[in-house]
Motif scaffolding. Structure first.
Motif, PDB file in Angstrom:
ATOM      1  N   LYS A 124     -28.942   4.062  91.879  1.00  0.00           N
ATOM      2  CA  LYS A 124     -29.286   3.215  90.989  1.00  0.00           C
ATOM      3  C   LYS A 124     -28.076   2.810  90.068  1.00  0.00           C
ATOM      4  O   LYS A 124     -28.011   1.523  89.425  1.00  0.00           O
ATOM      5  CB  LYS A 124     -30.314   4.034  89.815  1.00  0.00           C
ATOM      6  CG  LYS A 124     -30.909   3.454  88.625  1.00  0.00           C
ATOM      7  CD  LYS A 124     -31.967   4.156  87.864  1.00  0.00           C
ATOM      8  CE  LYS A 124     -32.116   3.476  86.540  1.00  0.00           C
ATOM      9  NZ  LYS A 124     -33.254   4.305  85.634  1.00  0.00           N
ATOM     10  N   MET A 125     -27.300   3.792  89.631  1.00  0.00           N
ATOM     11  CA  MET A 125     -25.992   3.489  88.793  1.00  0.00           C
ATOM     12  C   MET A 125     -25.078   2.352  89.431  1.00  0.00           C
ATOM     13  O   MET A 125     -24.725   1.173  89.006  1.00  0.00           O
ATOM     14  CB  MET A 125     -25.035   4.684  88.790  1.00  0.00           C
ATOM     15  CG  MET A 125     -25.748   5.864  87.783  1.00  0.00           C
ATOM     16  SD  MET A 125     -26.156   5.058  86.123  1.00  0.00           S
ATOM     17  CE  MET A 125     -27.847   4.595  86.056  1.00  0.00           C
ATOM     18  N   THR A 126     -24.915   2.377  90.700  1.00  0.00           N
ATOM     19  CA  THR A 126     -24.251   1.583  91.539  1.00  0.00           C
ATOM     20  C   THR A 126     -24.870   0.081  91.534  1.00  0.00           C
ATOM     21  O   THR A 126     -24.104  -1.059  91.224  1.00  0.00           O
ATOM     22  CB  THR A 126     -24.096   1.830  93.177  1.00  0.00           C
ATOM     23  OG1 THR A 126     -23.341   3.189  93.007  1.00  0.00           O
ATOM     24  CG2 THR A 126     -23.114   0.922  93.852  1.00  0.00           C
ATOM     25  N   ASN A 127     -26.120   0.047  91.694  1.00  0.00           N
ATOM     26  CA  ASN A 127     -26.817  -1.222  91.563  1.00  0.00           C
ATOM     27  C   ASN A 127     -27.045  -1.681  90.390  1.00  0.00           C
ATOM     28  O   ASN A 127     -26.919  -2.854  90.105  1.00  0.00           O
ATOM     29  CB  ASN A 127     -28.404  -1.046  92.193  1.00  0.00           C
ATOM     30  CG  ASN A 127     -28.228  -0.720  94.017  1.00  0.00           C
ATOM     31  OD1 ASN A 127     -27.155  -0.959  94.385  1.00  0.00           O
ATOM     32  ND2 ASN A 127     -29.197  -0.518  94.412  1.00  0.00           N
TER      33      ASN A 127
ATOM     34  N   LEU B 132     -25.797  -5.368  88.878  1.00  0.00           N
ATOM     35  CA  LEU B 132     -26.480  -6.275  88.198  1.00  0.00           C
ATOM     36  C   LEU B 132     -25.847  -6.651  86.836  1.00  0.00           C
ATOM     37  O   LEU B 132     -25.871  -7.784  86.331  1.00  0.00           O
ATOM     38  CB  LEU B 132     -28.040  -5.490  87.587  1.00  0.00           C
ATOM     39  CG  LEU B 132     -28.985  -5.787  88.800  1.00  0.00           C
ATOM     40  CD1 LEU B 132     -30.038  -4.807  88.560  1.00  0.00           C
ATOM     41  CD2 LEU B 132     -29.533  -7.218  88.529  1.00  0.00           C
ATOM     42  N   SER B 133     -25.166  -5.809  86.073  1.00  0.00           N
ATOM     43  CA  SER B 133     -24.532  -5.926  84.754  1.00  0.00           C
ATOM     44  C   SER B 133     -23.276  -6.872  84.948  1.00  0.00           C
ATOM     45  O   SER B 133     -23.174  -7.745  84.321  1.00  0.00           O
ATOM     46  CB  SER B 133     -23.981  -4.791  84.340  1.00  0.00           C
ATOM     47  OG  SER B 133     -23.099  -4.848  83.169  1.00  0.00           O
ATOM     48  N   GLU B 134     -22.796  -6.752  86.178  1.00  0.00           N
ATOM     49  CA  GLU B 134     -21.435  -7.738  86.455  1.00  0.00           C
ATOM     50  C   GLU B 134     -21.838  -8.963  86.579  1.00  0.00           C
ATOM     51  O   GLU B 134     -21.228  -9.960  86.396  1.00  0.00           O
ATOM     52  CB  GLU B 134     -20.709  -7.355  87.725  1.00  0.00           C
ATOM     53  CG  GLU B 134     -19.353  -8.009  88.113  1.00  0.00           C
ATOM     54  CD  GLU B 134     -18.633  -7.599  89.412  1.00  0.00           C
ATOM     55  OE1 GLU B 134     -17.926  -7.957  89.680  1.00  0.00           O
ATOM     56  OE2 GLU B 134     -19.382  -6.575  89.783  1.00  0.00           O
TER      57      GLU B 134
ATOM     58  N   ILE C  20     -30.660 -13.072  80.100  1.00  0.00           N
ATOM     59  CA  ILE C  20     -31.188 -11.934  80.174  1.00  0.00           C
ATOM     60  C   ILE C  20     -29.774 -11.062  80.403  1.00  0.00           C
ATOM     61  O   ILE C  20     -28.755 -11.394  80.928  1.00  0.00           O
ATOM     62  CB  ILE C  20     -32.118 -11.830  81.449  1.00  0.00           C
ATOM     63  CG1 ILE C  20     -32.839 -10.612  81.364  1.00  0.00           C
ATOM     64  CG2 ILE C  20     -31.242 -11.774  82.840  1.00  0.00           C
ATOM     65  CD1 ILE C  20     -34.071 -10.722  82.065  1.00  0.00           C
ATOM     66  N   GLU C  21     -29.571  -9.746  79.961  1.00  0.00           N
ATOM     67  CA  GLU C  21     -28.580  -8.815  79.963  1.00  0.00           C
ATOM     68  C   GLU C  21     -28.961  -7.516  80.276  1.00  0.00           C
ATOM     69  O   GLU C  21     -30.295  -7.038  80.012  1.00  0.00           O
ATOM     70  CB  GLU C  21     -27.715  -8.864  78.739  1.00  0.00           C
ATOM     71  CG  GLU C  21     -28.481  -8.499  77.516  1.00  0.00           C
ATOM     72  CD  GLU C  21     -27.647  -8.619  76.217  1.00  0.00           C
ATOM     73  OE1 GLU C  21     -27.962  -7.954  75.295  1.00  0.00           O
ATOM     74  OE2 GLU C  21     -26.710  -9.140  76.400  1.00  0.00           O
ATOM     75  N   VAL C  22     -28.118  -6.772  80.974  1.00  0.00           N
ATOM     76  CA  VAL C  22     -28.317  -5.406  81.510  1.00  0.00           C
ATOM     77  C   VAL C  22     -28.165  -4.611  80.249  1.00  0.00           C
ATOM     78  O   VAL C  22     -26.881  -4.627  79.606  1.00  0.00           O
ATOM     79  CB  VAL C  22     -27.697  -5.024  82.658  1.00  0.00           C
ATOM     80  CG1 VAL C  22     -27.957  -3.423  82.917  1.00  0.00           C
ATOM     81  CG2 VAL C  22     -28.143  -5.801  83.896  1.00  0.00           C
ATOM     82  N   VAL C  23     -28.833  -3.878  79.722  1.00  0.00           N
ATOM     83  CA  VAL C  23     -28.704  -2.718  78.550  1.00  0.00           C
ATOM     84  C   VAL C  23     -28.820  -1.156  79.012  1.00  0.00           C
ATOM     85  O   VAL C  23     -29.657  -0.820  79.727  1.00  0.00           O
ATOM     86  CB  VAL C  23     -29.821  -3.020  77.478  1.00  0.00           C
ATOM     87  CG1 VAL C  23     -29.692  -2.091  76.297  1.00  0.00           C
ATOM     88  CG2 VAL C  23     -29.853  -4.488  77.228  1.00  0.00           C
ATOM     89  N   ASN C  24     -27.658  -0.564  78.694  1.00  0.00           N
ATOM     90  CA  ASN C  24     -27.664   0.745  79.219  1.00  0.00           C
ATOM     91  C   ASN C  24     -27.544   0.986  80.598  1.00  0.00           C
ATOM     92  O   ASN C  24     -27.962   2.294  81.000  1.00  0.00           O
ATOM     93  CB  ASN C  24     -28.359   1.494  78.274  1.00  0.00           C
ATOM     94  CG  ASN C  24     -28.218   1.629  76.876  1.00  0.00           C
ATOM     95  OD1 ASN C  24     -27.146   1.464  76.361  1.00  0.00           O
ATOM     96  ND2 ASN C  24     -29.175   1.454  76.077  1.00  0.00           N
TER      97      ASN C  24
END
Length: 302
Positions: free
Chosen positions: A7-10, A14-16, A30-34
């Motif tokens: 999950k952390m790797t993916n 996603l954030s990148e 849309i952005e990845v939060v936390n």
């Protein structure tokens, strides 16, 4: 890899590449939060699952594609039965690749359990050493759940191709392998110089199963004329390539094939058991690979 590490790797991946995405509800950025959720400017929120994929559907779809089907398809693909097709797709992509320091982005639209995309990524990276990102999208949560177990550099999404949560002109290659299309969305998200590669079944595809399941009915024959005509109306057809081969399949692979193909859905239990009882069976694989580019009119208006 544990679920938490996956999950952390993916989530970091996603954030990148969060700028590739847009909200499927309001089309805003849309952005990845936390490293936990994708949230748009209007606060529509989509959580990243424990497996590391993201579900961008607003409501679950009705589908006959279940976990058993996708697991059978993954095992079947890993056994190499689609490898000649994968090799042809990769050859076309390598010929079209242009020298660039940018990330090459591949979308598999209707990726199912992700086997095709994972194998294609691996081959392209081995033969070109380019920086490659794969995104697999399918409407089936069960399929994406299986796909997300792959260790490849891939973002997996549950999403509807009719309202694709991806921004305009993002992809160098758009794959559509034995899956329905949405050509208006394909035009929107494909880069102007990008290539769409659509694989469709040809007349002899799985003809042995079709002959047993639908003997003496009009379903023993298959034609892709309408599919080809529709593709021609939407893209400049650069090339069409036939990939055909026959394999002798043992019992365990026959079972996987029967469980993974929609051909079995309309067959009687008696005929299904007739196939499953066979120790060996010759099976024909027969595909057309369609290579398309955006029409000039679409390039100017997109």
């Amino acid at each position: 890899m544990s679920k938490n590490n996956r999950k952390m790797t993916n989530a970091r991946l996603l954030s990148e590449y969060e700028d590739i995405f847009r909200c499927p509800i309001c089309s805003n950025p849309i952005e990845v939060v936390n490293l936990r959720s994708l949230i748009c400017y209007n606060h529509h929120c989509f959580d990243i699952s424990k497996q590391g994929y993201v579900n961008l559907l607003s409501h679950p779809p009705k589908t006959k594609y279940d976990k058993k089907l996708f697991k059978s398809r993954k095992m079947f693909s890993q056994s190499g039965f689609f490898d000649p097709l994968i090799a042809q797709v990769c050859e076309n992509m390598l010929e079209d690749l242009k020298p660039t320091s940018d990330t090459i982005k591949i979308l598999d639209a209707g990726c199912g359990e992700g086997s095709h995309l994972s194998k294609i990524q691996q081959r392209i990276i081995e033969q070109s050493q380019c920086n490659l990102l794969g995104i697999g999208v399918d409407i089936s949560k069960e399929g994406i759940n299986v796909a997300s177990m792959s260790p490849s550099k891939t973002i997996w999404c549950v999403a509807d191709l009719a309202k694709c949560p991806l921004n305009d002109k993002q992809f160098n290659f758009l794959l559509n392998i034995l899956s329905p299309s949405n050509y208006s969305e394909f035009h929107r998200i494909l880069a102007d110089d990008g290539m769409v590669i659509k694989v469709i079944p040809e007349s002899k595809y799985l003809q042995e199963l079709r002959g047993i399941f639908y003997n003496q009915t009009d379903r023993t024959e298959y034609s892709n004329e309408n599919t080809l005509e529709l593709f021609n109306r939407n893209f400049d057809l650069v090339d069409i390539q036939r990939v055909q081969y026959v394999v002798t399949m043992e019992s365990k692979y026959i079972k996987q094939l029967v469980h993974m193909t929609p051909l079995s859905w309309g067959a009687s239990e008696e005929l299904i058991q007739q196939v499953l009882s066979k120790n060996k069976l010759e099976i024909t694989f027969d595909f057309s690979v369609l290579l398309g580019k955006k029409m000039k009119a679409h390039r100017s208006i997109n």
